[in-house]
Scaffold this motif. Structure first.
Motif, PDB file in Angstrom:
ATOM      1  N   HIS A   1      60.442   0.096   3.114  1.00  0.00           N
ATOM      2  CA  HIS A   1      59.401   0.734   3.928  1.00  0.00           C
ATOM      3  C   HIS A   1      58.626  -0.334   4.693  1.00  0.00           C
ATOM      4  CE1 HIS A   1      60.338   3.771   0.890  1.00  0.00           C
ATOM      5  NE2 HIS A   1      59.925   4.675   1.770  1.00  0.00           N
ATOM      6  N   PRO A   2      59.260  -0.967   5.680  1.00  0.00           N
ATOM      7  CA  PRO A   2      58.575  -2.049   6.408  1.00  0.00           C
ATOM      8  C   PRO A   2      57.322  -1.587   7.142  1.00  0.00           C
ATOM      9  CG  PRO A   2      60.604  -1.417   7.527  1.00  0.00           C
ATOM     10  CD  PRO A   2      60.620  -0.733   6.200  1.00  0.00           C
ATOM     11  N   SER A   3      57.218  -0.308   7.491  1.00  0.00           N
ATOM     12  CA  SER A   3      56.022   0.161   8.190  1.00  0.00           C
ATOM     13  C   SER A   3      54.770   0.034   7.338  1.00  0.00           C
ATOM     14  CB  SER A   3      56.197   1.621   8.619  1.00  0.00           C
ATOM     15  OG  SER A   3      56.348   2.469   7.484  1.00  0.00           O
ATOM     16  N   ALA A   4      54.934  -0.182   6.021  1.00  0.00           N
ATOM     17  CA  ALA A   4      53.778  -0.312   5.131  1.00  0.00           C
ATOM     18  C   ALA A   4      53.215  -1.721   5.117  1.00  0.00           C
ATOM     19  CB  ALA A   4      54.159   0.106   3.708  1.00  0.00           C
ATOM     20  N   TRP A   5      53.978  -2.724   5.552  1.00  0.00           N
ATOM     21  CA  TRP A   5      53.487  -4.099   5.480  1.00  0.00           C
ATOM     22  C   TRP A   5      53.671  -4.901   6.768  1.00  0.00           C
ATOM     23  CZ3 TRP A   5      57.980  -6.831   6.169  1.00  0.00           C
ATOM     24  CH2 TRP A   5      59.167  -6.234   5.731  1.00  0.00           C
ATOM     25  N   VAL A   6      54.535  -4.457   7.672  1.00  0.00           N
ATOM     26  CA  VAL A   6      54.751  -5.186   8.922  1.00  0.00           C
ATOM     27  C   VAL A   6      53.500  -5.246   9.796  1.00  0.00           C
ATOM     28  CG1 VAL A   6      55.941  -5.008  11.142  1.00  0.00           C
ATOM     29  CG2 VAL A   6      57.251  -4.952   9.025  1.00  0.00           C
ATOM     30  N   PRO A   7      52.683  -4.178   9.914  1.00  0.00           N
ATOM     31  CA  PRO A   7      51.587  -4.198  10.896  1.00  0.00           C
ATOM     32  C   PRO A   7      50.508  -5.244  10.668  1.00  0.00           C
ATOM     33  CG  PRO A   7      52.100  -1.941  10.253  1.00  0.00           C
ATOM     34  CD  PRO A   7      52.833  -2.834   9.309  1.00  0.00           C
ATOM     35  N   PHE A   8      50.344  -5.797   9.469  1.00  0.00           N
ATOM     36  CA  PHE A   8      49.238  -6.720   9.199  1.00  0.00           C
ATOM     37  C   PHE A   8      49.485  -8.068   9.879  1.00  0.00           C
ATOM     38  CE2 PHE A   8      49.211  -3.749   5.642  1.00  0.00           C
ATOM     39  CZ  PHE A   8      47.884  -3.358   5.626  1.00  0.00           C
TER      40      PHE A   8
ATOM     41  N   GLY B   1      43.905  -8.138  11.154  1.00  0.00           N
ATOM     42  CA  GLY B   1      43.960  -6.805  11.744  1.00  0.00           C
ATOM     43  C   GLY B   1      45.306  -6.168  11.517  1.00  0.00           C
ATOM     44  N   THR B   2      45.490  -4.993  12.103  1.00  0.00           N
ATOM     45  CA  THR B   2      46.763  -4.288  12.014  1.00  0.00           C
ATOM     46  C   THR B   2      47.316  -4.092  13.417  1.00  0.00           C
ATOM     47  OG1 THR B   2      45.609  -2.161  11.995  1.00  0.00           O
ATOM     48  CG2 THR B   2      46.206  -3.114   9.874  1.00  0.00           C
ATOM     49  N   MET B   3      48.617  -4.279  13.568  1.00  0.00           N
ATOM     50  CA  MET B   3      49.259  -4.201  14.867  1.00  0.00           C
ATOM     51  C   MET B   3      49.631  -2.783  15.253  1.00  0.00           C
ATOM     52  SD  MET B   3      52.559  -6.418  16.101  1.00  0.00           S
ATOM     53  CE  MET B   3      51.680  -7.953  16.309  1.00  0.00           C
ATOM     54  N   SER B   4      49.635  -1.860  14.283  1.00  0.00           N
ATOM     55  CA  SER B   4      50.064  -0.492  14.528  1.00  0.00           C
ATOM     56  C   SER B   4      49.560   0.379  13.383  1.00  0.00           C
ATOM     57  CB  SER B   4      51.597  -0.434  14.631  1.00  0.00           C
ATOM     58  OG  SER B   4      52.184  -1.049  13.507  1.00  0.00           O
ATOM     59  N   PRO B   5      49.744   1.706  13.459  1.00  0.00           N
ATOM     60  CA  PRO B   5      49.277   2.582  12.379  1.00  0.00           C
ATOM     61  C   PRO B   5      49.869   2.190  11.035  1.00  0.00           C
ATOM     62  CG  PRO B   5      49.857   3.887  14.301  1.00  0.00           C
ATOM     63  CD  PRO B   5      50.276   2.473  14.593  1.00  0.00           C
ATOM     64  N   VAL B   6      49.057   2.269  10.005  1.00  0.00           N
ATOM     65  CA  VAL B   6      49.472   1.908   8.652  1.00  0.00           C
ATOM     66  C   VAL B   6      48.723   2.802   7.666  1.00  0.00           C
ATOM     67  CG1 VAL B   6      47.703   0.123   8.418  1.00  0.00           C
ATOM     68  CG2 VAL B   6      49.803  -0.033   7.057  1.00  0.00           C
ATOM     69  N   LEU B   7      49.339   3.096   6.526  1.00  0.00           N
ATOM     70  CA  LEU B   7      48.709   3.950   5.520  1.00  0.00           C
ATOM     71  C   LEU B   7      47.450   3.287   4.978  1.00  0.00           C
ATOM     72  CD1 LEU B   7      51.875   5.106   3.518  1.00  0.00           C
ATOM     73  CD2 LEU B   7      50.549   6.436   5.176  1.00  0.00           C
ATOM     74  N   ASP B   8      46.409   4.127   4.723  1.00  0.00           N
ATOM     75  CA  ASP B   8      45.170   3.545   4.211  1.00  0.00           C
ATOM     76  C   ASP B   8      45.350   3.018   2.801  1.00  0.00           C
ATOM     77  OD1 ASP B   8      45.477   6.122   3.205  1.00  0.00           O
ATOM     78  OD2 ASP B   8      43.315   6.381   2.914  1.00  0.00           O
ATOM     79  N   THR B   9      46.316   3.548   2.039  1.00  0.00           N
ATOM     80  CA  THR B   9      46.559   3.013   0.696  1.00  0.00           C
ATOM     81  C   THR B   9      47.139   1.602   0.764  1.00  0.00           C
ATOM     82  OG1 THR B   9      48.703   4.156   0.731  1.00  0.00           O
ATOM     83  CG2 THR B   9      46.856   5.287  -0.331  1.00  0.00           C
ATOM     84  N   SER B  10      48.042   1.357   1.734  1.00  0.00           N
ATOM     85  CA  SER B  10      48.574   0.005   1.896  1.00  0.00           C
ATOM     86  C   SER B  10      47.483  -0.957   2.340  1.00  0.00           C
ATOM     87  CB  SER B  10      49.711   0.009   2.921  1.00  0.00           C
ATOM     88  OG  SER B  10      50.781   0.824   2.503  1.00  0.00           O
ATOM     89  N   THR B  11      46.634  -0.496   3.248  1.00  0.00           N
ATOM     90  CA  THR B  11      45.524  -1.340   3.699  1.00  0.00           C
ATOM     91  C   THR B  11      44.590  -1.658   2.540  1.00  0.00           C
ATOM     92  OG1 THR B  11      45.659  -0.283   5.865  1.00  0.00           O
ATOM     93  CG2 THR B  11      43.661  -1.511   5.371  1.00  0.00           C
ATOM     94  N   GLU B  12      44.342  -0.671   1.688  1.00  0.00           N
ATOM     95  CA  GLU B  12      43.460  -0.890   0.534  1.00  0.00           C
ATOM     96  C   GLU B  12      44.039  -1.952  -0.393  1.00  0.00           C
ATOM     97  OE1 GLU B  12      41.681   1.612  -3.314  1.00  0.00           O
ATOM     98  OE2 GLU B  12      43.199   2.493  -1.990  1.00  0.00           O
ATOM     99  N   ARG B  13      45.329  -1.869  -0.696  1.00  0.00           N
ATOM    100  CA  ARG B  13      45.934  -2.848  -1.606  1.00  0.00           C
ATOM    101  C   ARG B  13      45.897  -4.258  -1.014  1.00  0.00           C
ATOM    102  NH1 ARG B  13      49.592   1.462  -2.620  1.00  0.00           N
ATOM    103  NH2 ARG B  13      51.002   0.684  -0.997  1.00  0.00           N
ATOM    104  N   VAL B  14      46.240  -4.366   0.282  1.00  0.00           N
ATOM    105  CA  VAL B  14      46.239  -5.692   0.908  1.00  0.00           C
ATOM    106  C   VAL B  14      44.827  -6.269   0.940  1.00  0.00           C
ATOM    107  CG1 VAL B  14      46.603  -6.900   3.099  1.00  0.00           C
ATOM    108  CG2 VAL B  14      48.317  -5.280   2.276  1.00  0.00           C
TER     109      VAL B  14
END
Length: 761
Positions: free
Chosen positions: A749-756, A694-707
């Motif tokens: 840009h830690p906000s792109a990968w920290v939330p996972f 899951g994600t702990m906080s808001p994250v870009l959908d492009t980052s979610t797609e890549r992960v």
């Protein structure tokens, strides 16, 4: 009346005269406000109670020492306290009048006091205030405790000359709390609050270890309200009870550590956390028990109602129960059962005969229910059987956050007791401040300001929590240094505000000559809401491995299919272009016989709930929503409405295994109340899914797609038949590797990968 007055001192007569004058003035004020309301005067105020004058008259008419007088006093005092709390002016006379009326006790009249001083009432007077312990007495004493707590808080902000009001003789608040905790007519939740308050007072005055006994007694009472207690709203609601139980649990664990009892500390922590989660899912726990054993469920319902029902007055202490407890303690003094008997002995001493019988009926029913539903919390857990097995595949770090000290408890498979790691740089207020700052940065800030705040949070977590833990554990590096082997596993079980912070991504500050490795370079981190849920997930995984070894070819059911829920276009929400791209990717990656897709208008709450019951694996690609008032309404945004935590709690999936929540904030708890981590991610794991991403906080959908593409791509590459048959086994490592690549891709840009995050095995 004349004969009574003749025996009173002049000070007592003057006090009664003032009291009657205040009541007459109160009646006049109530009538004036009621008249203004009838005339439509807006100045009347919304806090005016229409029957205040009727209650005041009832008190004046009732004969002292009668039940009618006690009932009238309780009703009038409740209205006075409510008006005091609601009024912006805070009329002290309302609170003073309520305290004096409630302090009458069974004697029916207040006592005098020397002017200008506050006196504690002697033991005999306390007995008169407490009365016989009936329901009416318990309600009156509970209200008196509330009024005294309000007055105590109000005195802290008093001007130098005071409020100009002499309280007279009032009972000691700590004594009142202890007596209320032992009253048979008091509800269990109220007794827990009183014991917790008494423990806090002792811990604050004599050190945290002094509050241990009271805290243990409070936690021992928690399991009996599991799934059977709080109404859905108002005082005593589920949200309020979650906050109370989380505070009781953390403080009890901290006091146990101060008392030199680390095993009891982790047992108290796990018991309380289990009760918190069962409180959130209480309807499902009751339904599950009813499905397994309907007769036992009815017995549990009756036992809980009996426990909340007031006892009869005049009941003597149950000496037989005390004798049994003492015999158990003396016969086996060094066994865990003796320790449990010692704890329950304190509770039994606080109860009366009838209540003790109800306690034993509940304990017998709870023991049977615990055997049928091992994941629920009906009894105090045991370290050796319910906690230590969680560390079978790697250490578990339970972080305690309390006003009485912050510690990490390290549970390993080799040690018979958890290792205590003090966290002196961590405080409850600092955790709250950093948690709110972190969530504000991710939800409201943008650009460099947001990234700097997130990075500062990662540094703070490293210095206060993660670095001391790693120093105590000394986790090894990768297995096979030259070949780049796998990192060791580590599970985090945080509490309080730490539940919203990314412990898995904590990193030290940069140093000259390079950057030291953070948590992501040293371990593969996972989370677990409770240690027993982790144990249950491993058992389910091993059972599936053994029983599923013979499945061949197409002899697989829907439970072996992956359910894709794609709902990125609901009106009123931001569009998610990556949703369609990922759906095309997954349909091209997996064969049709292992993929079920619900997207667009098909992704409704009803369709998804029915499909979840048939599938063991699910991927949600949609928006997430966090409810700031009611965490149980937090959920996933589908085509027609939200799929809430309450909805997910009702789903009974067949052998649930794996879930990927590609939705913002699915693991973020309530931003307004950071007492406990209540999220879709953790709820799915607690409901039986062995492994959840899951994600702990808001994250870009492009980052979610890549992960997500990296996770599923690696997953299918490792299997010759391109079927995701065992995602729980490798999901944590796959997510760790995917996030590591995202971190290298966007280091600033830690906000792109920290939330996972990963929850489960």
């Amino acid at each position: 009346m004349a004969s009574v007055s003749s025996r009173q001192s002049p000070e007592q007569q003057e006090e009664e005269r003032r009291e009657r004058a205040r009541l007459r003035l109160l009646q006049q004020q109530v009538r004036e406000r009621a008249s203004r309301r009838l005339r439509g005067d807006a100045r009347a105020g919304s806090d005016t109670r229409p029957d205040m004058d009727r209650l005041t008259a009832a008190v004046a008419r009732a004969k002292p020492g009668t039940r009618r007088r006690a009932a009238a006093v309780t009703a009038l005092s409740a209205e006075l306290l409510l008006r005091f709390r609601r009024s912006p002016e805070k009329d002290v006379a309302d609170l003073v009048t309520a305290i004096r009326l409630l302090s009458e006790g069974a004697g029916g009249r207040t006592g005098g006091a020397a002017a200008g001083r506050r006196h504690a009432v002697d033991d005999a007077r306390v007995e008169r205030i407490v009365g016989s312990g009936s329901a009416a007495d318990a309600a009156r004493v509970a209200l008196l405790v509330e009024c005294c707590e309000e007055w105590e808080a109000f005195e802290r902000v008093a001007p130098p000359g005071g409020w100009g009001t002499d309280m007279g003789q009032v009972p000691d608040l700590d004594v009142l709390r202890r007596r209320l905790a032992g009253m048979a007519g008091a509800p269990a939740r109220q007794r827990v609050r009183m014991l917790h308050a008494c423990g806090r007072v002792r811990a604050a005055s004599d050190g945290p270890g002094a509050g241990y006994e009271d805290m243990v007694a409070a936690v021992a009472l928690l399991p009996r309200t599991t799934g059977w207690g709080a109404p859905p709203g108002g005082p005593g609601s589920a949200t309020e009870q979650v906050a109370l139980k989380a505070a009781v649990t953390a403080d009890a664990a901290a006091c146990a550590i101060a008392a030199g009892r680390p095993v009891e500390a982790i047992e108290l922590l796990e018991t309380g956390r289990g009760v918190v989660w069962d409180q959130l899912l209480h309807a499902t726990i009751r339904a599950e028990l009813r499905a397994v054993n309907r007769r036992l469920a009815r017995r549990m319902d009756r036992a809980c109602r009996d426990l909340e029902r007031p006892g009869r007055s005049g009941e003597a202490p149950d000496r037989y129960a005390e004798r049994d407890v003492a015999a158990e303690r003396n016969a086996r003094p060094d066994t865990p059962s003796a320790e449990v008997a010692r704890r329950w002995g304190l509770v039994l001493r606080l109860t009366e005969k009838g209540a003790a019988r109800r306690e034993r009926r509940w304990a017998r029913a709870a023991g049977r229910a615990q055997g049928l539903l091992p994941d629920a919390t009906f009894q105090t857990v045991s370290y050796l059987s319910d906690i230590r097995p969680a560390a079978a595949e790697g250490p578990v770090v339970a972080v305690i956050l309390s006003r009485f000290g912050c510690h990490a408890l390290l549970v390993t498979a080799e040690e018979d007791a958890p290792r205590v790691v003090p966290l002196p740089a961590l405080t409850l207020r600092a955790a709250q401040r950093n948690a709110r700052g972190y969530l504000t940065a991710l939800n409201e800030l943008t650009g460099a300001e947001r990234e700097a705040r997130v990075q500062a949070t990662l540094h703070w977590l490293w210095e206060t929590v993660v670095a001391p833990v790693f120093t105590a554990l000394a986790p090894p590096g990768r297995t096979g240094e030259s070949g780049g082997g796998e990192l060791p596993r580590l599970w985090w079980c945080p509490s309080g505000p730490l539940a919203v912070l990314p412990l898995h991504a904590a990193a030290p500050r940069p140093v000259a000559g390079g950057v030291r490795g953070g948590a992501g370079e040293r371990v593969v981190s996972s989370y677990t809401p409770t240690l027993r849920s982790l144990i249950s997930a491993r058992k389910a995984r091993d059972l599936r491995r053994n029983s599923g070894s013979g499945d061949q070819g197409g002899n697989r059911g829907d439970r072996d299919r992956l359910l894709l829920v794609s709902a990125g276009g609901r009106a009123g929400h931001q569009a998610l272009p990556a949703t369609a791209r990922f759906r095309d990717f997954l349909t091209g990656l997996l064969p049709e016989d292992v993929l079920t897709t619900l997207h667009g208008a098909q992704a409704t709450t009803g369709n998804v709930k029915r499909a979840l019951g048939r599938h063991g694996r699910v991927h949600f690609d949609c928006h997430g929503r966090q409810d700031p008032v009611s965490p149980e309404r937090t959920g996933l945004v589908l085509h027609d409405q939200d799929l809430t935590i309450a909805d997910l709690a009702e789903v009974r999936a067949r052998r649930p295994e794996f879930a990927f929540l590609a939705a913002c904030s699915t693991a973020a708890p309530d931003r307004m109340d950071l007492d406990e981590m209540i999220s879709v991610t953790s709820v799915l794991h607690y409901r039986g899914y062995q492994s959840v991403i899951g994600t702990m906080s808001p994250v870009l959908d492009t980052s979610t797609e890549r992960v997500a593409k990296a996770v599923y791509g690696r997953l299918t590459e490792s299997r010759p038949d391109a079927r995701p048959d065992s995602p729980p086994v490798s999901a944590a490592t796959l997510l760790h590797d995917a996030v590591s690549r995202e971190r290298l891709r966007r280091p600033r840009h830690p906000s792109a990968w920290v939330p996972f995050i990963h929850v489960g095995v």
